[in-house]
Scaffold this motif. Structure first.
Motif, PDB file in Angstrom:
ATOM      1  N   ALA A  98      17.996  55.089  33.159  1.00 41.50           N
ATOM      2  CA  ALA A  98      17.751  55.152  34.601  1.00 41.50           C
ATOM      3  C   ALA A  98      18.489  56.391  35.115  1.00 41.50           C
ATOM      4  O   ALA A  98      19.659  56.594  34.799  1.00 41.50           O
ATOM      5  N   THR A  99      17.781  57.230  35.865  1.00 42.46           N
ATOM      6  CA  THR A  99      18.316  58.540  36.237  1.00 42.46           C
ATOM      7  C   THR A  99      18.177  58.785  37.732  1.00 42.46           C
ATOM      8  O   THR A  99      17.128  58.506  38.311  1.00 42.46           O
ATOM      9  N   VAL A 100      19.242  59.311  38.316  1.00 45.60           N
ATOM     10  CA  VAL A 100      19.241  59.691  39.722  1.00 45.60           C
ATOM     11  C   VAL A 100      19.372  61.201  39.796  1.00 45.60           C
ATOM     12  O   VAL A 100      20.255  61.791  39.170  1.00 45.60           O
ATOM     13  N   LEU A 101      18.462  61.812  40.545  1.00 39.76           N
ATOM     14  CA  LEU A 101      18.398  63.274  40.652  1.00 39.76           C
ATOM     15  C   LEU A 101      18.470  63.705  42.103  1.00 39.76           C
ATOM     16  O   LEU A 101      18.031  62.986  43.003  1.00 39.76           O
ATOM     17  N   TRP A 102      18.951  64.920  42.311  1.00 46.92           N
ATOM     18  CA  TRP A 102      18.791  65.617  43.579  1.00 46.92           C
ATOM     19  C   TRP A 102      17.895  66.799  43.264  1.00 46.92           C
ATOM     20  O   TRP A 102      18.155  67.535  42.316  1.00 46.92           O
ATOM     21  N   ARG A 103      16.820  66.977  44.025  1.00 42.52           N
ATOM     22  CA  ARG A 103      15.810  67.977  43.720  1.00 42.52           C
ATOM     23  C   ARG A 103      15.657  69.016  44.818  1.00 42.52           C
ATOM     24  O   ARG A 103      15.799  68.712  46.000  1.00 42.52           O
ATOM     25  N   LEU A 104      15.297  70.218  44.359  1.00 47.28           N
ATOM     26  CA  LEU A 104      14.944  71.319  45.252  1.00 47.28           C
ATOM     27  C   LEU A 104      13.570  71.831  44.868  1.00 47.28           C
ATOM     28  O   LEU A 104      13.259  71.925  43.677  1.00 47.28           O
ATOM     29  N   THR A 105      12.770  72.210  45.832  1.00 46.80           N
ATOM     30  CA  THR A 105      11.507  72.885  45.537  1.00 46.80           C
ATOM     31  C   THR A 105      11.789  74.380  45.379  1.00 46.80           C
ATOM     32  O   THR A 105      12.860  74.872  45.744  1.00 46.80           O
ATOM     33  N   TYR A 106      10.822  75.091  44.872  1.00 44.17           N
ATOM     34  CA  TYR A 106      10.948  76.545  44.711  1.00 44.17           C
ATOM     35  C   TYR A 106      11.171  77.210  46.071  1.00 44.17           C
ATOM     36  O   TYR A 106      12.041  78.073  46.217  1.00 44.17           O
TER      37      TYR A 106
END
Length: 189
Positions: A98-106
């Protein structure tokens, strides 16, 4: 978000104003074990930072997948070439837990580069780190035996040896699971 700020500050100290810009662009995403962050043939839309969990990067094959990397907490994960070029990815990225991410778009990343003092420095250092990791892996595949690759992996990233299924480790060092078992037996003597 504290983990990502701490990691970025280790590269180049962010001002509170820069952090406010950076953190406003981040989107939290949770992935179940075994789910894909990215499927081969899709375009990578995110640069992600893992705050909890782990992922495997691989090239899916009919018989045996080819594992190219593992990513853990406090590390960035992306099919970076696809992210930059907006072309389809050869790689698939799958959550190993189980993984928690913080994401950014290009687009968000480009805004950070433009609007912050340290965004470009952090981006450059992160890209350089990804490049060096990739180069080191390629060099080891070209110059070391499977046993040397396994031993080096054991020394440099013991967490991998304990947490990753043998079939993925074998794929990562370029051997069959049976060959990896023989290597492990030789080393343990």
């Amino acid at each position: 978000m504290d983990a990502i700020r701490k990691s970025l500050d280790a590269i180049s100290k962010l001002t509170d104003a820069d952090w406010k810009i950076f953190s406003s662009k981040l989107k939290k995403h949770e992935i179940k074990k075994g789910d894909a962050l990215l499927r081969a043939g899709d375009v990578e839309r995110y640069l992600s930072f893992i705050v909890e969990g782990s992922a495997r990067i691989y090239i899916p094959k009919i018989e045996n997948d080819v594992t190219v990397g593992f990513v853990y907490e406090n590390e960035f994960v992306s099919s970076y070439a696809s992210f930059l070029t907006k072309e389809t990815s050869t790689f698939q990225i799958e959550a190993m837990s189980a993984t928690v991410l913080w994401r950014l778009t290009y687009t968000d990343l480009q805004d950070i580069y433009k609007e912050t003092e340290n965004g470009n420095t952090i981006g450059r250092v992160t890209a350089e780190t990804l490049f060096l990791t990739k180069s080191k892996r390629e060099e080891s595949l070209l110059t070391q035996s499977a046993e040397e690759r396994y031993t080096r992996l054991f020394k440099e990233r013991p967490k991998l040896i304990k947490e990753i299924p043998l079939k993925y480790l074998a794929s990562y060092i370029g051997v069959t699971p049976q060959a990896l078992s023989r290597i492990r037996k030789r080393i343990s003597r």
